[in-house]
Design an enzyme around this catalytic site. Sequence first.
Site, PDB file in Angstrom:
ATOM      1  N   CYS A 165       0.805  -1.223   0.000  1.00 54.38           N
ATOM      2  CA  CYS A 165       0.000   0.000   0.000  1.00 54.38           C
ATOM      3  C   CYS A 165       0.837   1.273   0.000  1.00 54.38           C
ATOM      4  O   CYS A 165       0.281   2.377  -0.021  1.00 54.38           O
ATOM      5  CB  CYS A 165      -0.950  -0.014   1.196  1.00 54.38           C
ATOM      6  SG  CYS A 165      -1.949  -1.523   1.260  1.00 54.38           S
ATOM      7  N   HIS A 305      -2.591   7.696   6.388  1.00 54.38           N
ATOM      8  CA  HIS A 305      -2.881   6.373   5.827  1.00 54.38           C
ATOM      9  C   HIS A 305      -4.272   5.935   6.277  1.00 54.38           C
ATOM     10  O   HIS A 305      -5.050   5.452   5.474  1.00 54.38           O
ATOM     11  CB  HIS A 305      -1.804   5.393   6.271  1.00 54.38           C
ATOM     12  CG  HIS A 305      -1.888   4.058   5.609  1.00 54.38           C
ATOM     13  ND1 HIS A 305      -1.790   3.898   4.245  1.00 54.38           N
ATOM     14  CD2 HIS A 305      -2.064   2.815   6.124  1.00 54.38           C
ATOM     15  CE1 HIS A 305      -1.893   2.604   3.939  1.00 54.38           C
ATOM     16  NE2 HIS A 305      -2.072   1.933   5.058  1.00 54.38           N
ATOM     17  N   GLU A 316      -0.685   5.065  13.873  1.00 54.96           N
ATOM     18  CA  GLU A 316      -0.367   6.230  13.054  1.00 54.96           C
ATOM     19  C   GLU A 316      -0.540   7.520  13.848  1.00 54.96           C
ATOM     20  O   GLU A 316       0.270   8.446  13.715  1.00 54.96           O
ATOM     21  CB  GLU A 316      -1.233   6.267  11.790  1.00 54.96           C
ATOM     22  CG  GLU A 316      -0.807   7.372  10.835  1.00 54.96           C
ATOM     23  CD  GLU A 316      -1.487   7.316   9.481  1.00 54.96           C
ATOM     24  OE1 GLU A 316      -1.053   8.045   8.582  1.00 54.96           O
ATOM     25  OE2 GLU A 316      -2.456   6.532   9.323  1.00 54.96           O
ATOM     26  N   LYS A 337      -9.627   7.815   2.838  1.00 56.62           N
ATOM     27  CA  LYS A 337     -10.078   6.424   2.688  1.00 56.62           C
ATOM     28  C   LYS A 337     -11.478   6.231   3.265  1.00 56.62           C
ATOM     29  O   LYS A 337     -12.137   5.242   2.948  1.00 56.62           O
ATOM     30  CB  LYS A 337      -9.095   5.466   3.358  1.00 56.62           C
ATOM     31  CG  LYS A 337      -7.776   5.297   2.634  1.00 56.62           C
ATOM     32  CD  LYS A 337      -6.907   4.246   3.323  1.00 56.62           C
ATOM     33  CE  LYS A 337      -5.585   4.056   2.620  1.00 56.62           C
ATOM     34  NZ  LYS A 337      -4.652   5.192   2.823  1.00 56.62           N
ATOM     35  N   HIS A 342      -9.857   1.728   0.543  1.00 57.57           N
ATOM     36  CA  HIS A 342      -8.403   1.573   0.464  1.00 57.57           C
ATOM     37  C   HIS A 342      -8.025   1.027  -0.908  1.00 57.57           C
ATOM     38  O   HIS A 342      -8.305  -0.121  -1.231  1.00 57.57           O
ATOM     39  CB  HIS A 342      -7.930   0.631   1.573  1.00 57.57           C
ATOM     40  CG  HIS A 342      -6.450   0.608   1.746  1.00 57.57           C
ATOM     41  ND1 HIS A 342      -5.573   1.296   0.934  1.00 57.57           N
ATOM     42  CD2 HIS A 342      -5.671  -0.046   2.665  1.00 57.57           C
ATOM     43  CE1 HIS A 342      -4.343   1.070   1.324  1.00 57.57           C
ATOM     44  NE2 HIS A 342      -4.368   0.268   2.379  1.00 57.57           N
ATOM     45  N   PHE A 403       1.849  -3.645   3.887  1.00 55.74           N
ATOM     46  CA  PHE A 403       2.243  -4.938   4.434  1.00 55.74           C
ATOM     47  C   PHE A 403       3.724  -5.179   4.133  1.00 55.74           C
ATOM     48  O   PHE A 403       4.220  -4.858   3.051  1.00 55.74           O
ATOM     49  CB  PHE A 403       1.422  -6.063   3.809  1.00 55.74           C
ATOM     50  CG  PHE A 403      -0.001  -6.142   4.286  1.00 55.74           C
ATOM     51  CD1 PHE A 403      -0.453  -5.402   5.359  1.00 55.74           C
ATOM     52  CD2 PHE A 403      -0.906  -6.993   3.650  1.00 55.74           C
ATOM     53  CE1 PHE A 403      -1.769  -5.492   5.793  1.00 55.74           C
ATOM     54  CE2 PHE A 403      -2.220  -7.087   4.071  1.00 55.74           C
ATOM     55  CZ  PHE A 403      -2.659  -6.345   5.144  1.00 55.74           C
TER      56      PHE A 403
END
Length: 417
Positions: A165, A305, A316, A337, A342, A403
Amino acid sequence: MEFKRVVVTGLGALTPIGNTVADYWNGLINGVSGAAFIKSFDVTNFKTKFACEVKGFDADGFLGRKDARKLDPFVQYALFSTEEAVKDAGLDFEKLDTSRIGVIWGSGIGGLKTFLDEVVNFAKGDGTPKFNPFFIPKMIADIAPGHISIKYGLRGPNFTTVSACASSNNSLIDAFNYLRLGKANMFITGGSEAIINEAGIGGFNAMHALSTRNDDPATASRPFDLDRDGFVAGEGAGTIILEELEHAKARGAKIYAEMIGGGMSADAYHMTAPHPEGLGACLVMKAALEDAGLTPADVDYVNVHGTSTPIGDPQEVKAITDAFGDRIYDINISSTKSMTGHLLGAAGAVEAIAAILAIKNDIIPPTINHFTDDPAFDPKINFTFNKAQQRVVNVAQSNGFGFGGHNASVIFRKYQD
């Protein structure tokens, strides 16, 4: 060595809330949710029955039926958003040195739909390998920039960044670095993803990563809300034309903003979970600020994010708090998002566009679907909940985490000659 300046001269977007940049931005500032029940396949037996699908995209009408069949959706999306960006930038490649124009593109997964279809067809057969000759060139993640370069005759650097991502944030950073080092005049950069299919939804469901709020899909993406229960899958593409400043000025280009920095880091912690103390996320934001020659006091907006997962959002926020200190109370934070879902490898590009337009228009897009405060978060932090806010935005930062512990953060500033 003196770095060259890099500016944004064109934008293109294909998103769950709008198939042009103008429609995407309108959806953002009006708090439109792109989440709805999935229409592209039968979801009867799936835990999650909704996603943020692209709507009204006609691949056959855009590419012609014959050519569309040769391309995975993630490539179709890339070509579509790029066509808008090329027109927006007013590019006439016959008048430009195409050996100095490159394409760097991000995709976390690539042609998942193509891979799924071919393997399922083989499994249904008698064991005889009868694969489509376009199987491999449709599937491989690097093929999107290849097709973009072929379409426009661009012979500069050409490759794909794959960092889950964070992929398209990495593509932006790579393009930015080549340009400021004088290795090229212009890049078409961004990212695309198309994972709303049986394999994508089923795979993320197996990880317990997706929201299962099937009773209310439109409000399922709830970043920083107490009742968030996972991310909502999205699809689409975002294209950004990055250009060396003097080259842009010489051709009379309009300039949206200036890209001034980018940071990269690793969590070095876990295959899918963020570091519990947000160490990698804090490090990447500090690295981007240092690269841009800024301090936390210079930043007005952070497009986070913010995926709406129980463990991701708190890490975050901790990272931003550690990176910005008391300045965190003076900036706006928002997760777009909450509206687009996402977009995985395309998220960085699509969200960078949101940051660029926030600078251009002095408007912060909201974090929608906020219903219940999470006591874990400082109530003095401005998450821009539910409604867009007007403020002067001179500097905007945009985060992307993937990831594998990949982190990438980009920074844009109002352009001043």
